[in-house]
Each structure stands twice: as structure tokens, then as C-alpha cells.
Write an enzyme that holds these catalytic residues in place. Sequence first.
Site, PDB file in Angstrom:
ATOM      1  N   HIS A 209       0.791  -1.228   0.000  1.00 34.77           N
ATOM      2  CA  HIS A 209       0.000   0.000   0.000  1.00 34.77           C
ATOM      3  C   HIS A 209       0.819   1.272   0.000  1.00 34.77           C
ATOM      4  O   HIS A 209       0.363   2.291  -0.497  1.00 34.77           O
ATOM      5  CB  HIS A 209      -1.062  -0.045   1.094  1.00 34.77           C
ATOM      6  CG  HIS A 209      -2.189  -0.909   0.661  1.00 34.77           C
ATOM      7  ND1 HIS A 209      -3.180  -0.454  -0.160  1.00 34.77           N
ATOM      8  CD2 HIS A 209      -2.408  -2.229   0.826  1.00 34.77           C
ATOM      9  CE1 HIS A 209      -3.993  -1.446  -0.470  1.00 34.77           C
ATOM     10  NE2 HIS A 209      -3.544  -2.538   0.133  1.00 34.77           N
ATOM     11  N   ARG A 312     -10.895   4.490  -3.032  1.00 37.36           N
ATOM     12  CA  ARG A 312     -10.534   3.656  -1.873  1.00 37.36           C
ATOM     13  C   ARG A 312     -10.984   4.358  -0.590  1.00 37.36           C
ATOM     14  O   ARG A 312     -10.212   5.061   0.065  1.00 37.36           O
ATOM     15  CB  ARG A 312      -9.017   3.419  -1.850  1.00 37.36           C
ATOM     16  CG  ARG A 312      -8.516   2.494  -2.958  1.00 37.36           C
ATOM     17  CD  ARG A 312      -7.040   2.186  -2.790  1.00 37.36           C
ATOM     18  NE  ARG A 312      -6.615   1.021  -3.537  1.00 37.36           N
ATOM     19  CZ  ARG A 312      -5.926   1.051  -4.687  1.00 37.36           C
ATOM     20  NH1 ARG A 312      -5.609   2.209  -5.232  1.00 37.36           N
ATOM     21  NH2 ARG A 312      -5.568  -0.073  -5.275  1.00 37.36           N
ATOM     22  N   ARG A 352     -15.799   2.312  -3.461  1.00 39.59           N
ATOM     23  CA  ARG A 352     -15.611   0.990  -2.874  1.00 39.59           C
ATOM     24  C   ARG A 352     -15.836   1.111  -1.375  1.00 39.59           C
ATOM     25  O   ARG A 352     -15.212   1.954  -0.722  1.00 39.59           O
ATOM     26  CB  ARG A 352     -14.204   0.471  -3.141  1.00 39.59           C
ATOM     27  CG  ARG A 352     -14.017  -0.879  -2.450  1.00 39.59           C
ATOM     28  CD  ARG A 352     -12.706  -1.502  -2.752  1.00 39.59           C
ATOM     29  NE  ARG A 352     -11.605  -0.783  -2.160  1.00 39.59           N
ATOM     30  CZ  ARG A 352     -10.335  -1.090  -2.411  1.00 39.59           C
ATOM     31  NH1 ARG A 352     -10.045  -2.050  -3.265  1.00 39.59           N
ATOM     32  NH2 ARG A 352      -9.367  -0.433  -1.822  1.00 39.59           N
ATOM     33  N   GLU A 450     -11.723 -10.273  -6.882  1.00 44.56           N
ATOM     34  CA  GLU A 450     -10.328 -10.322  -6.438  1.00 44.56           C
ATOM     35  C   GLU A 450     -10.024 -11.587  -5.628  1.00 44.56           C
ATOM     36  O   GLU A 450      -8.930 -11.753  -5.102  1.00 44.56           O
ATOM     37  CB  GLU A 450      -9.940  -9.054  -5.677  1.00 44.56           C
ATOM     38  CG  GLU A 450     -10.926  -8.607  -4.629  1.00 44.56           C
ATOM     39  CD  GLU A 450     -10.565  -7.258  -4.005  1.00 44.56           C
ATOM     40  OE1 GLU A 450      -9.489  -6.715  -4.261  1.00 44.56           O
ATOM     41  OE2 GLU A 450     -11.400  -6.753  -3.232  1.00 44.56           O
ATOM     42  N   ASN A 473      -4.526  -6.908  -7.960  1.00 41.69           N
ATOM     43  CA  ASN A 473      -3.535  -6.972  -6.869  1.00 41.69           C
ATOM     44  C   ASN A 473      -3.858  -8.136  -5.943  1.00 41.69           C
ATOM     45  O   ASN A 473      -3.002  -8.963  -5.619  1.00 41.69           O
ATOM     46  CB  ASN A 473      -3.544  -5.684  -6.036  1.00 41.69           C
ATOM     47  CG  ASN A 473      -3.298  -4.451  -6.874  1.00 41.69           C
ATOM     48  OD1 ASN A 473      -2.694  -4.539  -7.930  1.00 41.69           O
ATOM     49  ND2 ASN A 473      -3.754  -3.310  -6.407  1.00 41.69           N
ATOM     50  N   ASP A 474      -5.128  -8.195  -5.524  1.00 41.67           N
ATOM     51  CA  ASP A 474      -5.512  -9.281  -4.636  1.00 41.67           C
ATOM     52  C   ASP A 474      -5.755 -10.576  -5.400  1.00 41.67           C
ATOM     53  O   ASP A 474      -5.471 -11.656  -4.898  1.00 41.67           O
ATOM     54  CB  ASP A 474      -6.753  -8.884  -3.810  1.00 41.67           C
ATOM     55  CG  ASP A 474      -6.360  -8.039  -2.610  1.00 41.67           C
ATOM     56  OD1 ASP A 474      -5.372  -8.394  -1.941  1.00 41.67           O
ATOM     57  OD2 ASP A 474      -7.003  -7.007  -2.363  1.00 41.67           O
ATOM     58  N   ARG A 484       1.041 -10.018  -1.083  1.00 39.97           N
ATOM     59  CA  ARG A 484       1.326  -8.944  -2.032  1.00 39.97           C
ATOM     60  C   ARG A 484       2.304  -7.900  -1.493  1.00 39.97           C
ATOM     61  O   ARG A 484       2.858  -7.109  -2.253  1.00 39.97           O
ATOM     62  CB  ARG A 484       0.026  -8.258  -2.439  1.00 39.97           C
ATOM     63  CG  ARG A 484      -0.669  -7.567  -1.302  1.00 39.97           C
ATOM     64  CD  ARG A 484      -2.045  -7.112  -1.698  1.00 39.97           C
ATOM     65  NE  ARG A 484      -2.059  -5.729  -2.160  1.00 39.97           N
ATOM     66  CZ  ARG A 484      -3.166  -5.074  -2.489  1.00 39.97           C
ATOM     67  NH1 ARG A 484      -4.342  -5.691  -2.462  1.00 39.97           N
ATOM     68  NH2 ARG A 484      -3.118  -3.831  -2.881  1.00 39.97           N
ATOM     69  N   CYS A 521      -9.100  -2.736 -12.106  1.00 40.56           N
ATOM     70  CA  CYS A 521      -8.675  -1.569 -11.328  1.00 40.56           C
ATOM     71  C   CYS A 521      -7.441  -1.870 -10.483  1.00 40.56           C
ATOM     72  O   CYS A 521      -7.001  -1.038  -9.704  1.00 40.56           O
ATOM     73  CB  CYS A 521      -9.806  -1.031 -10.461  1.00 40.56           C
ATOM     74  SG  CYS A 521     -10.324  -2.199  -9.195  1.00 40.56           S
TER      75      CYS A 521
HETATM   76  C1  PEP Z   1      -6.850  -4.882  -5.972  1.00 41.49           C
HETATM   77  O1  PEP Z   1      -6.827  -5.737  -5.087  1.00 41.49           O
HETATM   78  O2  PEP Z   1      -6.412  -5.072  -7.138  1.00 41.49           O
HETATM   79  C2  PEP Z   1      -7.410  -3.551  -5.701  1.00 41.49           C
HETATM   80  C3  PEP Z   1      -7.576  -2.671  -6.663  1.00 41.49           C
HETATM   81  O3  PEP Z   1      -7.699  -3.244  -4.407  1.00 41.49           O
HETATM   82  P1  PEP Z   1      -6.586  -2.866  -3.305  1.00 41.49           P
HETATM   83  O4  PEP Z   1      -5.267  -2.755  -4.017  1.00 41.49           O
HETATM   84  O5  PEP Z   1      -7.008  -1.589  -2.685  1.00 41.49           O
HETATM   85  O6  PEP Z   1      -6.673  -4.037  -2.391  1.00 41.49           O
HETATM   86 MG    MG Z   2      -7.996  -5.504  -3.273  1.00 38.12          MG
END
Ligand code: PEP
Ligand code: MG
Length: 608
Positions: A209, A312, A352, A450, A473-474, A484, A521
Site C-alpha cells: 500500500h 478507496r 468501494r 479479487e 492486486n488481490d 502482495r 482496477c
Molecule cells: C486490488 O486488489 O487489485 C485492488 C484494486 O484493491 P486494493 O489494491 O485496494 O486491495
Molecule cells: Mg484488493
Amino acid sequence: MSGGADTGAPAGRAASATVTVAGLATSRGFAAGPAFVYARDSALSVPEYAIPESAVAVEVDRYRAARAETRRQVEEMSAKFKTDSDGLASDILSNHLLLLDDPTANAAIERRISVEHLNAEAAVRRTADDFRAIFAKMRDPYLRERQRDVDDVESRLLAVLLDRGEFAFDRISEPVVVVADDLTPSETVTFPRDRILGFATNRGSTTSHVALLARALGIPAVVGLGNITSRVQAGDFLLLDGTNGTVTVNPDEPARVAFDDLVRRAGELRAQLEDRAPSAAAPAVRLCANAQPGVSLATLAAHGAQGIGLYRSEYLWLGGEADPSEDEQVAAYAEAARAAARLGDGARVVFRVLDIGGDKLQRGQRSHEANPFLGNRSIRFLLSHRDVFRTQLRAILRASVHGPSAVMYPMVATLQELREANAELAGTMEKLRREGVPFDAHIPHGVMIEVPSAALNADAFARECDFFSIGTNDLVQYTMAADRANERVSYLYQPANPAVIHLVDRTIRAARAAGIPVSVCGESASDPVLGVLWAGLGVTSLSMSAGYIPALRKTLQAVTADEARALADRVRGYGSSRTAAEIYADCRAFVVSKVPQFGELQSFFTAG
Ligand code: PEP
Ligand code: MG
């Protein structure tokens, strides 16, 4: 891209030799400036930074005041223990007073502030380190144990200096490059943005993050540097290259010249990204921005964002210790809704709902779960904290009258969760209706895909929501079983792995069959190589940190929808017979064949 004043090393201490450390390039751009070392390697966070000559007297006074306050606290405790039977506690406390009054220790601390120009906390920590080293060498076990007294006195002093452990970041008075072991999202949001030139951390990965936040803020960052905190001292001058993923400590002349050349070249290339006219044959993909509270929405239009594809909302929670009130939320969401309305036809903001948990925790909070990433996070948290969920839904609905909005549920794993979330949304609407509070009764509700189970069951999900957004990402994290945020397994962050592509493809097909829009996204959307592949597979939009939109636009302008589809068909045809690296290389070769200079563009302006 940013530049800072060359303050050089503080007087009285020789700057260390030039050294370049390589890590992971996570937020493109360049930063040059003095280091601010933020260490969180013990119970208390101890920031370390250089102070200007003009601030020395104030800093010495700050230390003396903290010493006086610590003395008062120890005496107060000592008075309480005076009557205890064995006198042990009061003995210990008298030792503490002796240490606090030790002329050698005090002179060393004040010298570090006034001659080495170190902040008081760092001066205390370093002097305590010296004392611990002396006691550690003692043969006499009693004297060796004195190290613990040093620990105690140090902690007490630091607790006072740091206002009980919380460092007041607003004491950073000049632009700095923050050097840290790792930063939590809540730490990252509390730094004063206007004085942060860049982030350099020992740990972290491209989808941690800090990386995402740095990108959102347009602040260059290099993470996963291994031991940068032990190579850098406060006031060292740093060149941070967020494009190649390096940090140069106390650069010599050739290093500075090479850095300046890179900065200049990046500026020339940026000018080439300004053409915004898409060709008629280009894939019809809306390019949207990821946004969050606390990060300016003013720059979205400048980058050509066609909406806010992911808002977010959890950042409203991460910056503080208390939950934001419904009205505070309405104010933030309404601002985003108004900003989306200004982004042109068809633009909207996708709110979200609270994606808290995992590595996103409120300030000062620690997870008590053994596996937080697999724990009670995101929609699971909201469904087990219905009051928080309802308040947030109310706030989003109330804000929806200010601009085109949508609601999106994160981390949905089962149809049951989706149904429960939908029921909460419907119930909240009903309540607002009864109260006569206006809101957008047709607000679309979507699901983040995700979790692999959601991708595999996407056809059923698609019948009960209005859109999908794939969070790669997830999705990568859970498909590859690789944290991650952990740089040691960052090689498994493989959005081009055939298993991930299969899940993305399956999700897109399910969305298309149900006639609902589908976007990506996650950070992979900001890599044009993958963006073209996602477009070929059929996404209707891509959402990314706004600064990466121009390079995506440039790439998609050069490709026709048929060519993107053909690329996707070829990749589908590979099945699982190719590695992620091979698939990526194939897609990249295609993009290079369409976009001259893609190599350079990619290294300067994309997240790939
Ligand atoms: C993801 O998981 O790809 C996502 C966009 O959400 P975050 O990165 O905030 O978990
Ligand atoms: Mg995510």
C-alpha cells in the site's frame, strides 16, 4: 518528479561515500534531497533527521524540557514505591534518575544535537546505543544488566519527546526523502505530503500500500531495498530514481550528471504523451483514475481521466484512530462525486466500501489475526459490523445526489455475501426514502473480483450486480498464494500468469454474457502491456493511478480493437503452456511493434 534543496550532510559529521542501492521501482519519477530516516525497529518509532543550524537552540531546549518532564515522572513513581518492602523498585528508579542526570550522557546528547545537527530523538537513541555497548562489554553481570536501565530511561525520554510514541510528522520542516524499514498505510498518510520528495524502504513490494499511495500522490518510491535504513544517515543526500528502482547515497559528480540527464529525458518524453485523440479503430476502453480521500482530485482531469474507477474509501479511516462520522463521509464522497461529474460524459465515481483489514489498519492498530490477509477484512468485516456498513452506505447514497456514483463491494467470495450486501443497500435506501432524504435510487452496485472463488463463480455473481471490477492486486495474491506486500515473494506477483489470465478471461466473459461492464482496477491496469491484453480480452474500462493514464492512452491509440483481440486470442491459445514471463514478453513485443519508443516510455511513465 520533484527536486529538493541540496542541504548536504550536517556540519560536524563526514558524509558517507557514494553508494547505489537497488530495489523495486514502484512509483515512477525522480527525487533529490536530504534523507529523513524513520525507524520503527523497536517499541517506539524513532525518526532521524538533520536539523538546520537555526533550529539547534530550540531542539536543545526540547531535549532539556523532555528530560525535566521525564525526571518529574520518575520522581513521582519513586515516591509511590518508597514504602515497598524490599526497596527494589525505588532502587531501580534511583538508578534511572542517576542516568538521567549523568553529565557524560547529557553532554553527548546535546553535542549530537548542536554539533551533528541531529534531532533530539535520534540523539537520545544513539547515545543510548553507545551506553548499551559499554555496559554490554562489562564482565560483572550486575553492570551488564545496567543495559536494561538504559533501555528504560531511553524509552521514557522518547515517549515524552514523541508525545507518547506518536511522532509529529509536521515537524519535518524541509523537503525530504523518507527512508524507512517499511511504512504502514496509516503512517504514509500522516506524513506531510508537500514536504515528501520520495519514499525509500527496506521492505515492501510493487503492490504494497505504500507503493499504491506513493503512486496516487505522484511521489517517487523505491521499495524492497533490503537494508537502506542502515546505509543512510540523517542528512545524507539522496538521489532516488523511482524509474529504475535505485537510491544513490551521497552521489558523486558523475552520478549527479547521469541523474540530471534522466530527469531531462523524462521531461522531453512527457510532452509526447499529450495527444488525446483516439483513433476510430482503437479498443473502446474508458481510462479512469483510482482515487482516495486526502489525495487531490484536481489533477485527474489534467491526466485525462474519464471517471474515478476505484475510490478507496478506507483512507478516511486509516489516517485517524476514530471512525469518520456519517457527515464527514458525506462531505468526502460528495467532493468525489462532484469531481467525477466534471470529468465529462459517462464519468462516474465508484465508491468501494470500506476495504479494511489485511495490511490496511487504523492508526496504532495491529491485527490480532494469525493470517490477516485471509481474515475478517473488507466485506467480511462490514457484514460483521453492520452499523459501520449501514453508516457508510447511507453516506454514499446521500452523496450520490452530487454526481454520478456507484457502490462497489470488495473481497466478495460467495454469492451469499453479495446477497447480504445487496440487502443492506436496499434496506438503507428504504430507510432514506422513509426519512425523505434524497439519493440516486438507480445507483449501480458492483462487485470487485479479487478472490478466485468469485472469478470462478462470476456468471452467477453477474446476474445479481450491475458491474464487475477486477482487482488484480488481490486476485494475483490469492491465486498465487503470495503475500502482495512481501518483497521475498514478489517474483510471484504475476498478473500474466496463465492461471490469473484464465480467471480474468472467465470474469470478462461472464460479464459480457450478462451484459454488464467490467473493468480492471488493480495495478496491472497501469502497465500498457497488460492493459492492451485486458482490452483484447474485453474489458470496458481500466482504472489506475492518474499519472499513468497518458502512457496507457498513447499505447491504446496505436492499437486497433481487432489487433488487441487477436493478441488476446493468441494468449488464450497458449493455455497454461507458457510462463508468465513468456506471455508478458510476447505481449510486450506486440506493443513495441506498434509504439515506437515504447521501451523508453515504459520505463518512465508506466507501472510495468
Ligand atoms: C486490488 O486488489 O487489485 C485492488 C484494486 O484493491 P486494493 O489494491 O485496494 O486491495
Ligand atoms: Mg484488493
